[in-house]
Design an enzyme around this catalytic site. Structure first.
Site, PDB file in Angstrom:
ATOM      1  N   GLY A  72       0.857  -1.180   0.000  1.00 26.92           N
ATOM      2  CA  GLY A  72       0.000   0.000   0.000  1.00 26.92           C
ATOM      3  C   GLY A  72       0.891   1.227   0.000  1.00 26.92           C
ATOM      4  N   HIS A  73       0.337   2.367  -0.435  1.00 26.50           N
ATOM      5  CA  HIS A  73       1.154   3.588  -0.500  1.00 26.50           C
ATOM      6  C   HIS A  73       1.492   4.065   0.907  1.00 26.50           C
ATOM      7  CE1 HIS A  73      -2.336   5.958   0.708  1.00 26.50           C
ATOM      8  NE2 HIS A  73      -3.028   5.100  -0.027  1.00 26.50           N
ATOM      9  N   ASN A  74       2.407   5.053   1.010  1.00 32.72           N
ATOM     10  CA  ASN A  74       2.722   5.639   2.307  1.00 32.72           C
ATOM     11  C   ASN A  74       1.443   6.210   2.899  1.00 32.72           C
ATOM     12  OD1 ASN A  74       5.422   5.110   2.105  1.00 32.72           O
ATOM     13  ND2 ASN A  74       5.982   7.158   1.419  1.00 32.72           N
ATOM     14  N   GLY A  75       1.174   5.882   4.149  1.00 37.72           N
ATOM     15  CA  GLY A  75      -0.015   6.434   4.784  1.00 37.72           C
ATOM     16  C   GLY A  75      -1.266   5.592   4.548  1.00 37.72           C
ATOM     17  N   SER A  76      -1.122   4.394   3.984  1.00 39.76           N
ATOM     18  CA  SER A  76      -2.306   3.577   3.708  1.00 39.76           C
ATOM     19  C   SER A  76      -2.740   2.781   4.932  1.00 39.76           C
ATOM     20  CB  SER A  76      -2.027   2.617   2.548  1.00 39.76           C
ATOM     21  OG  SER A  76      -0.983   1.735   2.890  1.00 39.76           O
ATOM     22  N   GLY A  77      -1.892   2.775   5.967  1.00 45.51           N
ATOM     23  CA  GLY A  77      -2.267   2.068   7.196  1.00 45.51           C
ATOM     24  C   GLY A  77      -1.464   0.801   7.452  1.00 45.51           C
ATOM     25  N   LYS A  78      -0.539   0.488   6.561  1.00 50.06           N
ATOM     26  CA  LYS A  78       0.237  -0.749   6.699  1.00 50.06           C
ATOM     27  C   LYS A  78       0.982  -0.823   8.020  1.00 50.06           C
ATOM     28  CE  LYS A  78       3.290   0.007   3.403  1.00 50.06           C
ATOM     29  NZ  LYS A  78       3.206   1.354   2.942  1.00 50.06           N
ATOM     30  N   SER A  79       1.731   0.254   8.312  1.00 46.77           N
ATOM     31  CA  SER A  79       2.575   0.202   9.500  1.00 46.77           C
ATOM     32  C   SER A  79       1.744   0.286  10.767  1.00 46.77           C
ATOM     33  CB  SER A  79       3.617   1.312   9.466  1.00 46.77           C
ATOM     34  OG  SER A  79       4.550   1.037   8.463  1.00 46.77           O
ATOM     35  N   GLU A 105       8.813  -2.926   6.496  1.00 45.48           N
ATOM     36  CA  GLU A 105       9.717  -2.286   5.541  1.00 45.48           C
ATOM     37  C   GLU A 105      11.173  -2.516   5.928  1.00 45.48           C
ATOM     38  OE1 GLU A 105       8.709   1.589   4.153  1.00 45.48           O
ATOM     39  OE2 GLU A 105       6.652   1.393   4.866  1.00 45.48           O
TER      40      GLU A 105
END
Lengths: 289, 278
Positions: B39-46, B165
């Site tokens: 998902g893009h940066n800020g998509s909630g992955k982390s 990441e």
């Protein structure tokens, strides 16, 4: 502004028991307006070369010419400020260096340090923030409430606000998502074109090197192993693979197709479109196998 | 396959005024799989990773790990089951030497000294860093530091390892070192792996992919299914793996490929086969 490195050698902690040879016999020409990609493994000497480009370190042998300033091992250089102002370096993960209360103050810090008036620095900050694709409203925010990608852009704006003639980029897209990477690289490509900004890109991405650079230098064990245009460098991928470096995906696929079909293509393809065209000729089987 | 972790209707916001970092996310993680979350940066992955390890708690929804409901009371038990490797190799090295660093987590968990010595040695062997026991971190490459971080995690014998990441700050060689290490661990110890990544070539090798977008689970499927999404991925701020892009281009030019290939080998093979039939 032209930069020339002539037979440059650099030893860390010279004349001590910890002496270490970092680069040796490095000659690189950077005429104004060049886009050079510097490639090599971690530890190959890229970062040491980069620090010579704005006289952060002085060669232990050889000569560095930055515009009208000549830097040699034995000469004491008093005032290098003007050099540093004209060669801007964007270090790896530059957002780690943000420190001011607001984005505007952070961008103005560099220029004001070099004697630019506050008013002029603020005008430059507004221009720089636009150049990196952010809106002016962000100037009043704290850099620490921004996203990673935005922080990266703010840090880059801080370097652009110095209005350098040469910009040196050390892995500028590391850690960004695919869209962020592409946006940042496109931004540098257009700065390079529109402002004739000389650009030095240190990268591990062979795709970026082949897409954006007009010259590539490969560093290996502290020396320049090869120099040339992307087509020259990648037309002989064997050597790169021997050095444990990657080649662009396109070149790699061409290589695989060539060995599967037992035939060489007429040229080295650097774009997907090119490769598809060349491969079609092979598949249609125009000339016999 | 056995369910190891279940997320049920998870919603989370960092503070009350902020947008939801995650909204109504539900999925399961199965024993022994390699799950890539993209998902893009800020998509909630982390944020997902932080919730799984109890670094943050969701305002809504539940997470259960190995049958245990994650809460402030169970978080220490859960952390024994889930190990995390973060992005920056320099921010997670706590010991002054390689072996001290691996021992740190064991000490925290009160493991007896004899067993600790044994586990430190064993974990460092697994990540091929046992030649570096007394090295200081600044002598190590980024890839080596991340492998030590992995050793620190596996010394605690977790069931699940999350790579947040973990390779994005490494050079290509370091990235391969780390991924090869994790692949071996997965194979030899049936470890479950969640890899939060931007690297689509890496995701293409996962067993399953979850695509996150704006805090929601956007799509879930096998790599083959996910990468057929094509331009949709680009709109989500992601990229398409190179072999898929080339397959597409060949199809446009009239080569009747059966599918968009995920590896160059497959693509070359089909081109070769279709050619010999022409």
């Amino acid at each position: 502004m032209d930069i020339t490195l002539q037979n440059v050698e650099y030893r860390y902690q010279a004349n001590t028991p910890f002496e270490r040879l970092a680069i040796e016999d490095v000659s690189i020409d950077l005429p104004a307006g060049t886009f050079l990609a510097l490639i090599g493994h971690t530890g190959s000497g890229k970062s040491t070369v980069l620090q010579h480009l704005n006289a952060l370190i002085k060669p232990t042998k050889g000569t560095v010419k930055i515009g009208d300033t000549t830097i040699t091992p034995n000469k004491k250089q008093k005032n290098l400020k003007h050099v540093r102002q004209r060669v801007g370096i964007v270090f790896q993960f530059p957002e780690h260096q943000l420190f001011e209360e607001t984005v505007e103050k952070d961008i103005c810090f560099g220029p004001m340090n070099f004697g630019v008036s506050e008013q002029e620095a603020k005008a430059r900050a507004r221009r720089a923030i636009q150049q990196v694709g952010l809106s002016e409203e962000i100037l009043l925010k704290s850099p620490f409430e921004l996203s990673g990608g935005q922080m990266r852009r703010v840090a880059i704006a801080g370097v652009l606000a110095m209005e350098p003639d040469v910009i040196v980029l050390d892995e500028p897209t590391a850690g960004l998502d695919p869209r962020g990477r592409q946006d940042i690289m496109n931004m540098f490509a257009s700065l390079h074109q529109e402002r004739n900004l000389s650009t030095v890109l240190v990268t591990h991405s062979m795709e970026d090197a082949s897409r954006y650079a007009d010259q590539i230098a490969i560093m290996h064990n502290g020396k320049v192993e090869r120099k040339g245009t992307p087509a020259e460098i990648f037309s002989n991928p064997e050597r790169l693979l021997e050095l444990g470096l990657d080649v662009p995906e396109v070149v790699n696929l061409q290589h695989k197709l060539e060995s599967a079909f037992g035939r060489k293509f007429a040229k080295t393809c650097l774009s997907m479109e090119d490769l598809a065209e060349e491969a079609m000729k092979l598949l249609k089987g125009g000339d016999s196998l | 396959m056995n369910e190891l972790v279940r997320l049920q209707d998870i919603s989370f916001q960092y503070d009350e005024e902020a947008d939801y970092a995650l909204k109504g996310v539900s999925f399961s993680i199965y024993e022994g799989e390699w799950l890539a979350i993209v998902g893009h940066n800020g998509s909630g992955k982390s944020t997902l990773a932080k919730l799984l390890n109890g670094l943050q708690y969701a305002q809504e929804g539940t997470i259960s790990v190995d049958g245990m409901l994650l809460s402030e009371d169970t978080v220490w038990e859960v952390r024994k089951k889930i190990g995390m490797v973060f992005q920056n190799p320099d921010n997670q090295f706590v010991g002054t030497t390689v072996q001290d660093d691996v021992a740190f987590g064991l000490e925290n968990h009160g493991v007896a000294r004899e067993e600790m010595v044994d586990r430190v040695r064993h974990s460092l062997e697994k990540v091929k860093m046992d030649q570096f026991l007394d090295q200081e971190p600044h002598h190590l490459s980024g890839g080596q530091k991340q492998r030590v971080a992995i050793a620190g995690v596996i010394a605690l014998r977790p069931n699940l390892i999350i790579l947040d990441e973990a390779t994005s700050m490494l050079d290509p060689r370091g990235r391969e070192e780390v991924l090869d290490t994790v692949r071996e661990l997965k194979q030899d110890h049936q470890m479950t792996v969640i890899s939060i990544t931007h690297d689509l070539e890496e995701a293409a090798k996962a067993d399953r992919i979850i695509v996150m977008n704006k805090g929601k689970l956007y799509r879930e499927g096998s790599p083959a299914e996910i990468f057929q999404m094509d331009e949709e991925l680009v709109q989500l701020g992601l990229d398409i793996p190179f072999p898929v892009k080339m397959s597409k281009l060949f199809k446009e030019k009239g080569i009747p490929l059966t599918k968009y290939h995920l590896t160059e080998e497959e693509l070359v093979n089909e081109l070769w086969t279709s050619h010999s039939k022409m």
